[in-house]
Design an enzyme around this catalytic site. Structure first.
Site, PDB file in Angstrom:
ATOM      1  N   ARG A 171       0.866  -1.176   0.000  1.00  0.00           N
ATOM      2  CA  ARG A 171       0.000   0.000   0.000  1.00  0.00           C
ATOM      3  C   ARG A 171       0.906   1.229   0.000  1.00  0.00           C
ATOM      4  NH1 ARG A 171      -2.008  -3.487   4.066  1.00  0.00           N
ATOM      5  NH2 ARG A 171      -4.048  -4.391   3.552  1.00  0.00           N
ATOM      6  N   LYS A 176      -2.717  -1.458   7.725  1.00  0.00           N
ATOM      7  CA  LYS A 176      -4.137  -1.130   7.720  1.00  0.00           C
ATOM      8  C   LYS A 176      -4.895  -1.897   8.789  1.00  0.00           C
ATOM      9  CE  LYS A 176      -8.098  -1.064   4.558  1.00  0.00           C
ATOM     10  NZ  LYS A 176      -8.547  -1.348   3.171  1.00  0.00           N
ATOM     11  N   HIS A 220      -3.241   3.025  -6.537  1.00  0.00           N
ATOM     12  CA  HIS A 220      -3.553   1.737  -5.908  1.00  0.00           C
ATOM     13  C   HIS A 220      -3.624   0.609  -6.937  1.00  0.00           C
ATOM     14  CE1 HIS A 220      -4.806  -0.483  -2.355  1.00  0.00           C
ATOM     15  NE2 HIS A 220      -5.790  -1.037  -3.045  1.00  0.00           N
ATOM     16  N   ARG A 226      -0.949  -2.043  -6.986  1.00  0.00           N
ATOM     17  CA  ARG A 226      -1.132  -3.168  -6.057  1.00  0.00           C
ATOM     18  C   ARG A 226      -2.018  -4.243  -6.697  1.00  0.00           C
ATOM     19  NH1 ARG A 226      -0.957  -4.465  -0.480  1.00  0.00           N
ATOM     20  NH2 ARG A 226      -2.917  -5.126   0.475  1.00  0.00           N
ATOM     21  N   HIS A 282      -3.452  -8.869   4.046  1.00  0.00           N
ATOM     22  CA  HIS A 282      -4.897  -8.909   4.202  1.00  0.00           C
ATOM     23  C   HIS A 282      -5.285  -9.638   5.477  1.00  0.00           C
ATOM     24  CE1 HIS A 282      -5.534  -8.305  -0.399  1.00  0.00           C
ATOM     25  NE2 HIS A 282      -5.453  -7.164   0.256  1.00  0.00           N
ATOM     26  N   TYR A 341      -8.789  -8.397  -5.585  1.00  0.00           N
ATOM     27  CA  TYR A 341      -7.678  -7.869  -6.372  1.00  0.00           C
ATOM     28  C   TYR A 341      -7.474  -8.643  -7.674  1.00  0.00           C
ATOM     29  CZ  TYR A 341      -6.193  -4.887  -2.557  1.00  0.00           C
ATOM     30  OH  TYR A 341      -6.154  -3.916  -1.599  1.00  0.00           O
TER      31      TYR A 341
END
Length: 302
Positions: free
Chosen positions: A141, A164, A235, A238, A269, A278
């Site tokens: 990220r 995150k 983003h 990613r 994650h 993704y």
């Protein structure tokens, strides 16, 4: 005072471990608006009036729901606070933005474009080339890359802290990525506690600044349309990393299953199901899916 209630509410979320930056900014903006109208409690009509000033339906709804949650908490203490209806702007339709899957040529053009950033800050071109290259090569990220310190680069890879989901992880890196980081550090050495990617002033650029530079460069090389039209996002690098990683598994279902677990951990994650978002269709993946479908039709293994 409404402003005091707001600060207590924000402080509570910070204490619970939430970053709460965007929400805090929205709440403070609403409080300024409400207090300018002479109010010391939340009024539903004013919430809607304030939220309606946002430039898009999604942002209007986000404003509404952010203040609505605040109003619910305040009403538990003082019944004078009014709670606006969650459906004041109609029912929301959540549509995920389809990511742009970068080609190798596009990434190379983006990195070359950083040469155009020559300014009074001599570190700027190489810093952005290293940053964008790191995002493309690791799937980090952007907030994680900007938070890295020099000491976080070790023999085994990058140590990513304060992610995150409050999960720290070790991210192994390819030798070419390590070489690029060493080129940057050799050109701009710093102490172990310094930001890994920084300006000559010793500070990391803000997320908004990085986004503005990214949009400027992608437009300059024809990857992004003119201002005002949507285009590739930072983003998406990613997303691209995740998709290209899966492509390397081919049609081997067992390899894909193993890879999904490893990829989910690598990307940081909380759940492996988060990783599925993704994985967008590309010609390579569609070919593998078609081959699996044909094998199933023939009665073979999938």
């Amino acid at each position: 005072m409404l402003s005091e209630d707001c600060e207590r509410y924000v402080a509570l979320h910070h204490t619970l471990g939430f970053k709460f930056r965007i929400q805090a900014g929205l709440l403070r903006s609403f409080v300024i608006f409400a207090e300018a109208c002479g109010n010391d409690v939340v009024h539903a009509a004013q919430v809607v009036e304030w939220a309606r000033k946002a430039p898009s339906p999604a942002q209007r709804r986000n404003r509404l729901l952010t203040v609505r949650r605040f109003a619910l908490a305040m009403r538990a203490e003082d019944p004078r606070h009014e709670v606006p209806s969650a459906g004041a702007f109609g029912r929301a339709r959540h549509e995920r933005i389809r990511p742009h899957i970068w080609t190798d040529d596009e990434i190379a053009r983006l990195l070359r474009a950083t040469d155009m950033l020559g300014t009074a800050d001599a570190a700027r071109p190489l810093m952005y080339r290293t940053l964008f290259g790191l995002l493309a090569a690791t799937g980090l990220r952007s907030s994680e890359a900007l938070a890295l310190r020099v000491r976080d680069l070790g023999e085994d890879g990058l140590l990513v802290l304060e992610t995150k989901f409050r999960k720290s992880r070790l991210v192994p890196i390819h030798q070419s990525t390590r070489d690029a980081l060493n080129v940057w550090l050799d050109a701009h050495p710093a102490c172990a506690d310094a930001p890994l990617l920084r300006s000559t002033a010793g500070t990391s650029p803000s997320y908004n600044t990085v986004g503005a530079v990214f949009r400027e460069l992608t437009r300059s090389v024809g990857i992004r349309p003119p201002a005002g039209k949507p285009g590739p996002r930072l983003h998406d690098l990613r997303h691209t990393f995740a998709v290209r990683s899966l492509e390397r598994c081919g049609s081997d279902r067992a390899a894909i299953d193993r890879h999904m677990v490893a990829l989910s951990t690598y990307l940081g994650h909380a759940h492996v199901t988060d990783t599925y978002w993704y994985l967008q269709s590309t010609p390579t993946l569609m070919t593998a899916i078609a081959e699996a479908g044909e094998a199933l039709h023939r009665g073979g293994a999938t």
